[in-house]
Structure formats: structure tokens, C-alpha cells
Motif scaffolding. Structure first.
Motif, PDB file in Angstrom:
ATOM      1  N   LEU A 194      -7.341 -30.499   8.270  1.00 40.13           N
ATOM      2  CA  LEU A 194      -8.362 -30.071   7.320  1.00 40.13           C
ATOM      3  C   LEU A 194      -8.908 -28.672   7.562  1.00 40.13           C
ATOM      4  O   LEU A 194      -9.316 -27.988   6.618  1.00 40.13           O
ATOM      5  N   LEU A 195      -8.965 -28.248   8.821  1.00 40.03           N
ATOM      6  CA  LEU A 195      -9.611 -26.984   9.166  1.00 40.03           C
ATOM      7  C   LEU A 195      -8.729 -26.177  10.114  1.00 40.03           C
ATOM      8  O   LEU A 195      -7.803 -26.719  10.728  1.00 40.03           O
ATOM      9  N   ILE A 196      -9.025 -24.910  10.256  1.00 38.99           N
ATOM     10  CA  ILE A 196      -8.332 -24.068  11.230  1.00 38.99           C
ATOM     11  C   ILE A 196      -8.678 -24.571  12.632  1.00 38.99           C
ATOM     12  O   ILE A 196      -9.848 -24.847  12.929  1.00 38.99           O
ATOM     13  N   PRO A 197      -7.702 -24.727  13.529  1.00 40.94           N
ATOM     14  CA  PRO A 197      -8.000 -25.193  14.896  1.00 40.94           C
ATOM     15  C   PRO A 197      -9.039 -24.314  15.585  1.00 40.94           C
ATOM     16  O   PRO A 197      -9.061 -23.090  15.386  1.00 40.94           O
ATOM     17  N   GLY A 198      -9.891 -24.932  16.386  1.00 43.35           N
ATOM     18  CA  GLY A 198     -10.967 -24.207  17.053  1.00 43.35           C
ATOM     19  C   GLY A 198     -10.482 -23.028  17.878  1.00 43.35           C
ATOM     20  O   GLY A 198     -11.132 -21.976  17.913  1.00 43.35           O
ATOM     21  N   LEU A 199      -9.333 -23.165  18.558  1.00 44.27           N
ATOM     22  CA  LEU A 199      -8.819 -22.078  19.386  1.00 44.27           C
ATOM     23  C   LEU A 199      -8.411 -20.861  18.559  1.00 44.27           C
ATOM     24  O   LEU A 199      -8.247 -19.772  19.097  1.00 44.27           O
ATOM     25  N   ALA A 200      -8.244 -21.057  17.250  1.00 44.99           N
ATOM     26  CA  ALA A 200      -7.776 -19.964  16.395  1.00 44.99           C
ATOM     27  C   ALA A 200      -8.829 -19.485  15.408  1.00 44.99           C
ATOM     28  O   ALA A 200      -8.552 -18.637  14.566  1.00 44.99           O
ATOM     29  N   GLN A 201     -10.035 -19.991  15.495  1.00 47.82           N
ATOM     30  CA  GLN A 201     -11.073 -19.620  14.534  1.00 47.82           C
ATOM     31  C   GLN A 201     -11.694 -18.256  14.858  1.00 47.82           C
ATOM     32  O   GLN A 201     -11.941 -17.944  16.019  1.00 47.82           O
ATOM     33  N   THR A 202     -11.974 -17.478  13.816  1.00 47.40           N
ATOM     34  CA  THR A 202     -12.772 -16.263  13.996  1.00 47.40           C
ATOM     35  C   THR A 202     -14.244 -16.659  14.105  1.00 47.40           C
ATOM     36  O   THR A 202     -14.634 -17.767  13.715  1.00 47.40           O
ATOM     37  N   SER A 203     -15.064 -15.748  14.597  1.00 48.78           N
ATOM     38  CA  SER A 203     -16.495 -16.035  14.731  1.00 48.78           C
ATOM     39  C   SER A 203     -17.136 -16.334  13.374  1.00 48.78           C
ATOM     40  O   SER A 203     -17.943 -17.252  13.239  1.00 48.78           O
ATOM     41  N   ASP A 204     -16.772 -15.551  12.357  1.00 46.40           N
ATOM     42  CA  ASP A 204     -17.376 -15.754  11.036  1.00 46.40           C
ATOM     43  C   ASP A 204     -16.958 -17.091  10.434  1.00 46.40           C
ATOM     44  O   ASP A 204     -17.754 -17.751   9.761  1.00 46.40           O
ATOM     45  N   TYR A 205     -15.719 -17.491  10.659  1.00 45.81           N
ATOM     46  CA  TYR A 205     -15.252 -18.792  10.155  1.00 45.81           C
ATOM     47  C   TYR A 205     -16.015 -19.922  10.857  1.00 45.81           C
ATOM     48  O   TYR A 205     -16.508 -20.850  10.220  1.00 45.81           O
TER      49      TYR A 205
END
Length: 276
Positions: free
Chosen positions: A104-115
């Protein structure tokens, strides 16, 4: 504290397996406790100290130090945050490889700060801005393992749904997708996409996270709403490994995944141009 537990066990002349059998847990769990790869919880440490027959005064002092240290460390992050987040970050420090599938979402290890910031605000509307920023900070701290010396091998698979889900505005989503492309160019990171064209598959049972170690068994991490757990028993871990293999079999190649991500970026740009 971890080193002291190991010293106390050695003084008693017992093995990690002896402790694990007495406490009804896995040998690898005790090993991770003693090496600092796993977080320390007062009830677990108390049980270990009891089995090792540590004198009451010594046991009381060690537990006091643990609780004081736990309170200080936790205060730096967020009183409102699950301790499992902190433990997951610790567990990843000694990991050789991480495999993570998110539907459902971008994996936490790959998230940008704004996301991450936009996601936290939408998932937890009652959080204060200070707590949102603390959660963003923790996620950034967790991501440091991607660039450290001896960084783990990281395999991320994400559904195309997550690429197109507008967690925030077009600028945030474009930056997030460009970040995925940048990660895919790292030697230790692979990002793959399961396209819309794939029908029902093993990933529809939910997210998958597997942590592989060099000298210890693989274990899994599960996070569903407010429930978080580490899964160490071999049978469920093997089932999760099987799910990962099935998901990997239907995901696009690295090259085709990069093209799909770039296509979504193009769609975002085209939508903005048409809207203007």
C-alpha cells in the motif's frame, strides 16, 4: 547491559540454548539480546536474571539502570511512539540483508522526509507537529544503515498502487519516486515493482519483512495498526519466506521497475501540465 547479561550467563556455565529453553523462546533471541542487536525489555531481563540466580540486590540494580536508560533513550524519540519501532531499528544494525514488500505504501527505508511527514499526519491526525517531526527523525535515523560501511543488502518490492497513491501533493510524490530511482542505482539496494497487470498473488496477505543475519536464523517483523511483533519460530518464518519468493516471481525486473517508476513520474508531470 547486553555484555553484562552474557558475562553473568558465562559465569553460571550455561548456554544461550539453556536460557532459551527455560524462558520458552528461541536461542537466537537470547543471542541477539546479548549482542545488543535486540532491544532490552525489563520483564525479559528480569526473567533471564532470575534463571541465572543473580542475587536480589544485583538484579534490582540492573533493572533500575535498564529502566532509567530506557526512559532517557525513549524520551529522545517520542513518548507516543511504539517501542517496537526502536527495537526494529536496533535489530537492523546487525543485519546482513533486509527483504521488505509493501502493498500500500512506500517502504519506510525508502521514504523521503516529506512523504513520511505527510503520511504521519494522515495516519495519526491527533499527533502534535512535534511528535510528527520526531517520527520523521526516527525514520531518517533508521535509514542511515543504507549508506554505512558494510551496509546490508536491501531488497524492496512495492505495488504499483503505492507509487500512484497520492499521500501528498505532486511535488512530494515526484520527489519520492525520484528517490526510489536514486536508491535503485545503489550497489546494495534493489527496488522492484509489482504492476497492476498482476492478478491476485501472495502479497495480498499483507506486508512482508525478513531480516537475515550471517550467523543467526532469519526472523520476520510484522506491523499491523497498533500491533507489532517479531516472528522467530521457524514454521511461520518459512511461510513468510515462501510468500516473498512468490511475490518476487511476479515483480518486474529492476530495469523494468525503474521504467515503470519513471512512467509514473511522467504521468504526474503530464497531469500537472493539463491542470494548468
Amino acid at each position: 547491559m547486553s555484555a553484562e547479561l552474557r558475562a553473568l550467563r558465562n559465569d553460571r556455565g550455561v548456554t544461550c540454548l539453556d536460557v532459551a529453553d527455560a524462558l520458552g523462546c528461541s536461542e537466537s533471541k537470547i543471542s541477539r539480546v546479548e549482542t545488543g542487536a535486540r532491544g532490552l525489555y525489563p520483564d525479559e531481563v528480569s526473567a533471564i536474571l532470575g534463571f541465572l540466580r543473580v542475587p536480589a540486590d544485583k538484579r534490582k540494580e540492573l533493572l533500575r539502570l535498564l529502566r532509567e536508560g530506557e526512559e532517557r533513550n525513549w524520551h529522545e524519540v517520542s513518548e507516543a511512539m511504539s517501542p517496537m519501532w526502536e527495537e526494529l531499528s536496533r535489530a537492523e544494525q546487525g543485519v546482513a540483508a533486509i527483504r521488505n514488500y509493501e502493498p500500500l505504501l512506500i517502504p519506510g527505508l525508502a521514504q523521503t522526509s516529506d512523504y513520511t511527514r505527510a503520511l504521519m499526519r494522515r495516519l495519526n491526525p491527533d499527533l502534535s507537529e512535534a511528535d510528527v517531526e520526531k517520527r520523521v527523525s526516527l525514520r531518517r535515523r533508521r535509514q542511515r544503515i543504507l549508506g554505512r560501511l558494510g551496509a546490508p543488502d536491501v531488497r524492496l518490492i512495492v505495488e504499483e498502487t503505492a507509487l500512484r497513491r497520492a499521500v501528498s501533493g505532486a511535488d512530494v510524490m515526484r520527489a519520492q519516486l525520484e528517490h526510489l530511482l536514486a536508491l535503485n542505482r545503489r550497489s546494495n539496494v534493489v527496488v522492484r515493482v509489482v504492476p497492476f497487470s498482476v492478478g491476485a498473488h501472495a502479497g495480498h496477505e499483507g506486508p512482508v519483512m525478513l531480516l537475515d543475519y550471517v550467523a543467526e536464523p532469519t526472523f520476520a517483523y510484522a506491523e499491523i495498526r497498533a500491533l507489532n511483533s517479531f516472528i522467530e519460530d521457524s514454521a511461520p518464518v518459512e511461510r513468510i519466506k515462501s510468500s516473498w519468493r512468490q511475490i518476487s516471481a511476479v515483480a518486474l525486473s529492476v530495469e523494468d521497475s525503474a521504467r515503470r517508476i519513471a512512467s509514473v513520474i511522467g504521468d504526474l508531470t503530464g497531469h500537472e501540465e493539463r491542470a494548468s
